[in-house]
Design a protein around this motif. Structure first.
Motif, short mmCIF file in Angstrom:
data_model
loop_
_atom_site.label_atom_id
_atom_site.label_comp_id
_atom_site.label_asym_id
_atom_site.label_seq_id
_atom_site.Cartn_x
_atom_site.Cartn_y
_atom_site.Cartn_z
N UNK A 174 0.82 -1.21 0.00
CA UNK A 174 0.00 0.00 0.00
C UNK A 174 0.85 1.26 0.00
N UNK A 175 2.11 1.14 0.42
CA UNK A 175 3.02 2.28 0.39
C UNK A 175 3.86 2.36 -0.87
N UNK A 176 3.54 1.53 -1.85
CA UNK A 176 4.33 1.51 -3.09
C UNK A 176 4.36 2.88 -3.76
N UNK A 209 -8.76 -10.36 1.73
CA UNK A 209 -8.13 -9.21 2.39
C UNK A 209 -9.14 -8.09 2.50
N UNK A 210 -8.73 -7.00 3.14
CA UNK A 210 -9.59 -5.85 3.35
C UNK A 210 -9.79 -5.07 2.05
N UNK A 211 -10.94 -4.36 1.93
CA UNK A 211 -11.26 -3.69 0.66
C UNK A 211 -10.19 -2.74 0.14
N UNK A 212 -9.52 -2.04 1.07
CA UNK A 212 -8.53 -1.05 0.64
C UNK A 212 -7.29 -1.68 0.02
N UNK A 213 -7.11 -2.99 0.21
CA UNK A 213 -5.92 -3.65 -0.31
C UNK A 213 -6.17 -4.39 -1.64
N UNK A 214 -7.43 -4.61 -1.97
CA UNK A 214 -7.75 -5.49 -3.10
C UNK A 214 -7.21 -4.95 -4.42
N UNK A 215 -7.47 -3.68 -4.72
CA UNK A 215 -7.03 -3.11 -6.00
C UNK A 215 -5.51 -3.05 -6.07
N UNK A 216 -4.88 -2.58 -5.00
CA UNK A 216 -3.41 -2.48 -4.98
C UNK A 216 -2.78 -3.85 -5.19
N UNK A 217 -3.32 -4.85 -4.51
CA UNK A 217 -2.76 -6.19 -4.66
C UNK A 217 -2.93 -6.75 -6.06
N UNK A 218 -4.09 -6.47 -6.67
CA UNK A 218 -4.38 -7.00 -8.00
C UNK A 218 -3.45 -6.44 -9.07
N UNK A 219 -3.07 -5.18 -8.92
CA UNK A 219 -2.26 -4.53 -9.97
C UNK A 219 -0.78 -4.49 -9.62
N UNK A 220 -0.38 -5.08 -8.48
CA UNK A 220 1.01 -4.93 -8.03
C UNK A 220 2.02 -5.44 -9.05
#
Length: 374
Positions: A74-76, A110-121
């Motif tokens: 999330x800090x990327x 995972x929690x909602x705030x992490x889903x998009x970030x994780x998917x596009x990492x």
């Protein structure tokens, strides 16, 4: 699973001496081991992820040895600029090993705030042209992956990213956490919410504080519609509150913040002070640690938070650890007019059974906007 001691020992054999970063829940076993076993001159918990990259650059330029930078994905975004504009092989070419907790990994709940970030990492790393790999959970395979990653970073004069999945690290050494004779954050939060009253808008920071605020509203039968729980975006709650306050001249807007979040984007206080909405009030719940991701210390312990707020232009700032004084402290903030800040010193830790918000982010946004439009 990988023993943190084995991981660190291998890196030492490969010439790595310096570690820096921002704590992450998926890396908390590794972070705790680093805190417990490495001397202070070999480990820095940075204010934000970009600053950690800067520390790694400085270390390499003096020692010619790559450093390890660790973070949650999330800090990327905080490290993209110094990685691409400084460390990239097209610029200064600084090798480093970047260990990233992969929250929101596809297929992992995972929690909602992490889903998009994780998917596009993975796609973000590919788009940036940065070499990366997933750190295997098997210790022998992990040894090989780490050696190859450092070799690639050195050969290409580039940061190399290792994505760490949930459950990769086993427990290691731990540091005993002091328990000062202070109120808990939850007790202080409830006292502050009661003192502020039900008509104000509250923007709360990410982590346990927002979860505790949501549970408190549920427990007392409040709808919590005037609370905006900033479940992601660490350090940005104060700016969100500023945006609300600048468009809300009559209703009080309170930012319920944390010490780690405050430190991450401390410059926002100067911007808040510059625009100076008289309805803006800021409470910092300071427990001296990154509580939601393992309890590693922040550097706020060496900072006089109230003095810093005043130096950055706040009209009024004070500090207390006495919850019984909260009504008069809140009254003093209101009398001074915003922007005004109160530091509330609390002890680390939280209830083990603390729940999570049951509203989706979209539902919470709609409720907040609707409540303020009335």
């Amino acid at each position: 699973m990988i023993e943190p001691g084995r991981f660190i020992d291998q890196l030492t054999e490969l010439g790595v001496e310096f570690y820096t970063g921002v704590p992450d829940s998926l890396l908390k076993q590794l972070g705790s081991h680093i805190m417990a076993t490495l001397p202070r001159e070999r480990h820095v918990i940075a204010a934000n992820e970009g600053a950690a990259v800067g520390l790694a650059i400085g270390h390499y330029m003096r020692t010619a040895k790559p450093a390890v930078v660790y973070l949650q994905n999330s800090g990327f975004g905080n490290l993209v600029n110094p990685v691409l504009s400084l460390a990239d092989p097209d610029v200064y070419g600084i090798p480093m090993l970047v260990v990233v907790g992969w929250r929101g990994q596809p297929g992992v709940k995972d929690e909602p705030q992490h889903v998009k970030q994780g998917r596009v990492q993975e796609a973000l790393l590919d788009a940036a042209g940065l070499p990366w790999a997933v750190l295997p959970k098997d210790p022998d395979a992990a040894d090989k992956a780490v050696a190859e990653a450092l070799a690639t970073a050195t050969e290409q004069s580039s940061p190399f990213f290792l994505l760490v999945e949930k459950g990769t690290f086993a427990d290691g050494e731990k540091v005993a956490s002091p328990k000062p004779a202070l109120a808990s954050r939850e007790e202080a939060l409830i006292a502050a919410a009661e003192a502020v009253g039900s008509e104000a808008a509250i923007v709360s920071t990410t982590g346990m504080l927002s979860r505790e605020l949501f549970e408190y509203r549920e427990r007392v039968g409040g709808d919590g519609d005037r609370d905006f729980l900033t479940v992601g975006g660490m350090g940005h709650a104060s700016s969100i509150a500023l945006g609300v306050a600048m468009a809300e001249p009559d209703r009080e807007v309170w930012c319920f913040d944390g010490d780690g979040a405050l430190l991450m984007h401390l410059g926002s206080l100067a911007v808040i002070a510059d625009h100076a909405p008289s309805t803006y009030f800021h409470i910092v719940f300071n427990n001296g640690v990154h509580d939601s991701v393992g309890g590693q210390p922040t550097s706020v312990g060496v900072v006089d938070v109230a003095a810093a707020a005043k130096a950055l232009g706040y009209r009024y700032a004070a500090s207390t650890e006495d919850l019984s004084s909260l009504p008069e402290q809140i009254a003093a903030l209101r009398a001074a007019g915003g922007p005004a800040l109160l530091e509330l010193k609390v002890k680390p830790g939280n209830r083990k059974d603390i729940g999570r918000p049951t509203r989706t982010p979209a539902e919470a946004k709609a409720a907040f906007m609707g409540a303020l439009a009335k």
